[in-house]
Scaffold this motif. Structure first.
Motif, PDB file in Angstrom:
ATOM      1  N   ASN A  81     -15.843  52.555 -47.397  1.00 18.12           N
ATOM      2  CA  ASN A  81     -16.323  53.577 -48.344  1.00 18.12           C
ATOM      3  C   ASN A  81     -15.380  53.712 -49.534  1.00 18.12           C
ATOM      4  N   PHE A  82     -14.524  52.712 -49.693  1.00 22.31           N
ATOM      5  CA  PHE A  82     -13.579  52.655 -50.801  1.00 22.31           C
ATOM      6  C   PHE A  82     -12.536  53.764 -50.763  1.00 22.31           C
ATOM      7  N   ASN A  83     -12.386  54.398 -49.595  1.00 19.51           N
ATOM      8  CA  ASN A  83     -11.289  55.346 -49.436  1.00 19.51           C
ATOM      9  C   ASN A  83      -9.994  54.570 -49.216  1.00 19.51           C
ATOM     10  N   SER A 102      -2.068  48.899 -51.080  1.00 22.35           N
ATOM     11  CA  SER A 102      -2.935  49.955 -50.549  1.00 22.35           C
ATOM     12  C   SER A 102      -3.955  49.330 -49.611  1.00 22.35           C
ATOM     13  N   VAL A 103      -4.460  50.116 -48.681  1.00 27.31           N
ATOM     14  CA  VAL A 103      -5.434  49.649 -47.701  1.00 27.31           C
ATOM     15  C   VAL A 103      -6.681  50.501 -47.865  1.00 27.31           C
ATOM     16  N   PHE A 123       6.177  46.468 -45.324  1.00 25.20           N
ATOM     17  CA  PHE A 123       5.116  47.168 -46.065  1.00 25.20           C
ATOM     18  C   PHE A 123       5.710  48.091 -47.130  1.00 25.20           C
ATOM     19  N   ASN A 124       6.795  48.738 -46.770  1.00 22.08           N
ATOM     20  CA  ASN A 124       7.384  49.736 -47.665  1.00 22.08           C
ATOM     21  C   ASN A 124       8.405  49.163 -48.650  1.00 22.08           C
ATOM     22  N   MET A 125       8.900  47.938 -48.380  1.00 15.23           N
ATOM     23  CA  MET A 125       9.990  47.429 -49.203  1.00 15.23           C
ATOM     24  C   MET A 125       9.579  46.331 -50.173  1.00 15.23           C
TER      25      MET A 125
END
Length: 282
Positions: A280-282, A275-276, A267-269
């Motif tokens: 509510n589109f947060n 983005s997740v 996920f980080n590399m």
């Protein structure tokens, strides 16, 4: 002289009446048999349970048989003059089967010859019923003890293993009489934070997570629970240890953590924006 004779006769008559009273009121079945196994005398309790029975064969009265019972205690007493005992199942006059423990003793004449045998019998039907019930409960307990899917062992105060179930024997061997710490960990002294020791000390249930070694050298993760076994006075005489093998669960937990770290690393590399978002589109 006549007064002394009358007193002796009076005492003898009084003793005879006292013996007769005891013969009738004693709380067991009493019968007297001659050499032909005829009942020549019986007490009140015998008559209530088996009928009058006078001059009938004892084996006819007790068991509706035509011949002398096998292993007959009365026959043995006639043969050797000794007291004999035996457990028998007999049938009362109303058809009820009861269990008796019977004692036979010789009755001799003035010359010491055996002229009859007295048989004294006690009804032990309730004792036999309780023994049977106890055996049924013991078998149920043993069955549960052996089929539950966990290791069970019983320990004394010296940490000797007194008893184990089938699952324990399968993975650790038949280790009755051996020290638990040697069996589980190959150690020469009591384990640190020993749950068995704690239960002996305070009488409470304790638990912990341990790593033990099976008979084939494999390590196994177990959750251990210990509980006291008390005697009738409430004293702790042993401790039961129940252990559940969670090796597979531990492996899955480790594998899950490994996969989680791999996903986080990926996920980080990865060379892009990630983005997740929630609803509510947060």
């Amino acid at each position: 002289m006549e007064d002394a004779a009358r007193r002796r006769i009076h005492r003898a008559d009084r003793n005879r009446k006292e013996l007769q009273r005891l013969f009738e009121v004693v709380p067991c079945y009493i019968s007297v048999q001659d050499r032909n196994f005829h009942i020549v005398r019986s007490n009140r309790l015998f008559k209530e349970a088996f009928g009058e029975g006078h001059r009938k064969h004892c084996y006819e009265v007790y068991k509706n048989l035509d011949t002398v019972c096998p292993n007959c205690s009365v026959a043995k007493t006639f043969e050797d003059g000794e007291v004999h005992s035996n457990e028998e199942e007999v049938v009362t006059r109303d058809g009820q089967k009861i269990s008796l423990i019977a004692y036979s003793a010789p009755i001799t004449d003035e010359k010491g010859n055996i002229v009859a045998v007295m048989e004294i019998s006690t009804d032990i039907s309730e004792v036999k019923r309780l023994q049977t019930e106890l055996e049924i409960q013991r078998q149920k307990h043993e069955q549960i003890f052996n089929v539950v899917p966990c290791y069970i062992s019983i320990h004394d105060r010296d940490f000797n293993i007194l008893q184990t179930n089938e699952m324990f024997k399968r993975d650790f061997g038949d280790r009755d009489g051996q020290k638990c710490y040697r069996v589980y960990k190959g150690a020469e002294q009591v384990c640190q934070n020993c749950q068995v020791q704690k239960t002996f000390q305070d009488g409470e249930v304790h638990s912990s997570e341990e790593v033990v070694i099976t008979k084939d050298g494999r390590q196994a993760n177990v959750i251990v629970y210990t509980a006291p076994i008390r005697d009738e006075a409430g004293n702790i005489e042993a401790v039961m240890e129940m252990s559940t093998n969670i090796t597979e669960v531990k492996w899955l937990q480790t594998e899950l953590e490994t996969q989680r770290r791999k996903v986080e690393q990926l996920f980080n590399m990865v060379p892009c924006y990630i983005s997740v978002h929630d609803r509510n589109f947060n």
